[in-house]
Design an enzyme around this catalytic site. Structure first.
Site, PDB file in Angstrom:
ATOM      1  N   ASN A  43     -25.899-100.715 -32.891  1.00  0.00           N
ATOM      2  CA  ASN A  43     -26.225-101.188 -34.236  1.00  0.00           C
ATOM      3  C   ASN A  43     -26.162-100.043 -35.228  1.00  0.00           C
ATOM      4  OD1 ASN A  43     -28.626-100.346 -32.841  1.00  0.00           O
ATOM      5  ND2 ASN A  43     -29.919-101.395 -34.338  1.00  0.00           N
ATOM      6  N   GLU A  45     -27.383 -99.460 -39.076  1.00  0.00           N
ATOM      7  CA  GLU A  45     -28.151-100.028 -40.191  1.00  0.00           C
ATOM      8  C   GLU A  45     -27.741 -99.384 -41.512  1.00  0.00           C
ATOM      9  OE1 GLU A  45     -32.259 -99.772 -38.921  1.00  0.00           O
ATOM     10  OE2 GLU A  45     -31.942-101.390 -37.479  1.00  0.00           O
ATOM     11  N   CYS A  54     -24.854-105.367 -36.160  1.00  0.00           N
ATOM     12  CA  CYS A  54     -25.425-105.382 -34.809  1.00  0.00           C
ATOM     13  C   CYS A  54     -24.515-104.687 -33.797  1.00  0.00           C
ATOM     14  CB  CYS A  54     -25.633-106.819 -34.343  1.00  0.00           C
ATOM     15  SG  CYS A  54     -27.033-107.650 -35.098  1.00  0.00           S
ATOM     16  N   GLU A  56     -23.583-105.801 -30.862  1.00  0.00           N
ATOM     17  CA  GLU A  56     -22.595-106.711 -30.280  1.00  0.00           C
ATOM     18  C   GLU A  56     -21.413-106.890 -31.217  1.00  0.00           C
ATOM     19  OE1 GLU A  56     -25.816-107.112 -30.679  1.00  0.00           O
ATOM     20  OE2 GLU A  56     -26.718-108.435 -29.185  1.00  0.00           O
ATOM     21  N   CYS A  87     -28.581-111.963 -31.496  1.00  0.00           N
ATOM     22  CA  CYS A  87     -28.943-112.818 -32.629  1.00  0.00           C
ATOM     23  C   CYS A  87     -27.932-113.956 -32.761  1.00  0.00           C
ATOM     24  CB  CYS A  87     -29.005-111.997 -33.916  1.00  0.00           C
ATOM     25  SG  CYS A  87     -27.398-111.569 -34.602  1.00  0.00           S
TER      26      CYS A  87
HETATM   27  N1  THU Z   1     -29.863-105.916 -33.286  1.00  0.00           N
HETATM   28  C1  THU Z   1     -28.717-105.760 -32.580  1.00  0.00           C
HETATM   29  O1  THU Z   1     -27.934-104.839 -32.821  1.00  0.00           O
HETATM   30  N2  THU Z   1     -28.456-106.663 -31.596  1.00  0.00           N
HETATM   31  C2  THU Z   1     -29.313-107.623 -31.177  1.00  0.00           C
HETATM   32  O2  THU Z   1     -29.019-108.332 -30.236  1.00  0.00           O
HETATM   33  C3  THU Z   1     -30.589-107.810 -31.873  1.00  0.00           C
HETATM   34  C4  THU Z   1     -30.791-106.996 -33.103  1.00  0.00           C
HETATM   35  C5  THU Z   1     -30.179-104.913 -34.317  1.00  0.00           C
HETATM   36  C6  THU Z   1     -30.052-105.338 -35.735  1.00  0.00           C
HETATM   37  C7  THU Z   1     -30.969-104.369 -36.431  1.00  0.00           C
HETATM   38  O3  THU Z   1     -30.273-103.155 -36.660  1.00  0.00           O
HETATM   39  C8  THU Z   1     -32.064-104.119 -35.412  1.00  0.00           C
HETATM   40  O4  THU Z   1     -31.506-104.492 -34.157  1.00  0.00           O
HETATM   41  C9  THU Z   1     -33.336-104.899 -35.673  1.00  0.00           C
HETATM   42  O5  THU Z   1     -33.081-106.231 -35.859  1.00  0.00           O
END
Ligand code: THU
Length: 136
Positions: A43, A45, A54, A56, A87
């Site tokens: 991920n 941000e 994310c 994935e 998600c």
């Molecule tokens: N996140 C992911 O990268 N993958 C997931 O399956 C769940 C959430 C990330 C998004 C964000 O950067 C952090 O986790 C919190 O939601």
């Protein structure tokens, strides 16, 4: 042949590179393409929170850039939580590339292996656009 334990470790290695200064939630993903290639993502941000991506989705984007159009499995790792499922948006991204299997950590040191239909039942995908009404 990659087993899921090895792929899970690759997902954890990717998670170690997560850029997650806002959530502190470090996620990694490893996917296996139909041709056997493995792609990873973490991920990433952003100060504009909604612009974050994310793990994935990043792995899927890398695979697509490498020419992949069919993904067999996606393995997700999170360094900061026990159970961690993709998600809803990432489930839909997986759907586009016909993912068969999703593997997640259960928080107790084991992996859960899911058929994609359990992850996103009754889904909307590319073939849902077939047979458009002819009167439009
Ligand atoms: N996140 C992911 O990268 N993958 C997931 O399956 C769940 C959430 C990330 C998004 C964000 O950067 C952090 O986790 C919190 O939601």
């Amino acid at each position: 042949m990659n087993d899921f334990a090895d792929l899970y470790q690759q997902a954890r290695d990717a998670a170690a590179n997560a850029y997650a200064p806002y959530s502190g939630f470090h996620v990694g993903a490893a996917l296996v393409a139909e041709d056997g290639r493995v792609f990873t993502g973490c991920n990433v941000e952003n100060a504009a929170y909604g612009s974050g991506i994310c793990a994935e989705g990043n792995a899927i984007s890398s695979a697509a850039a490498g020419g992949v159009r069919k993904i067999d499995s996606v393995i997700v790792a999170c360094l900061d939580a026990g159970e961690c499922y993709p998600c809803g948006n990432c489930r839909q991204l997986m759907r586009e590339f016909s993912v068969d299997t999703v593997v997640v950590q259960d928080g107790n040191g084991a992996l859960r292996v899911h058929d994609f239909g359990e992850i996103l039942p009754h889904s909307f995908g590319p073939e849902s656009l077939d047979n458009l009404p002819t009167n439009r």
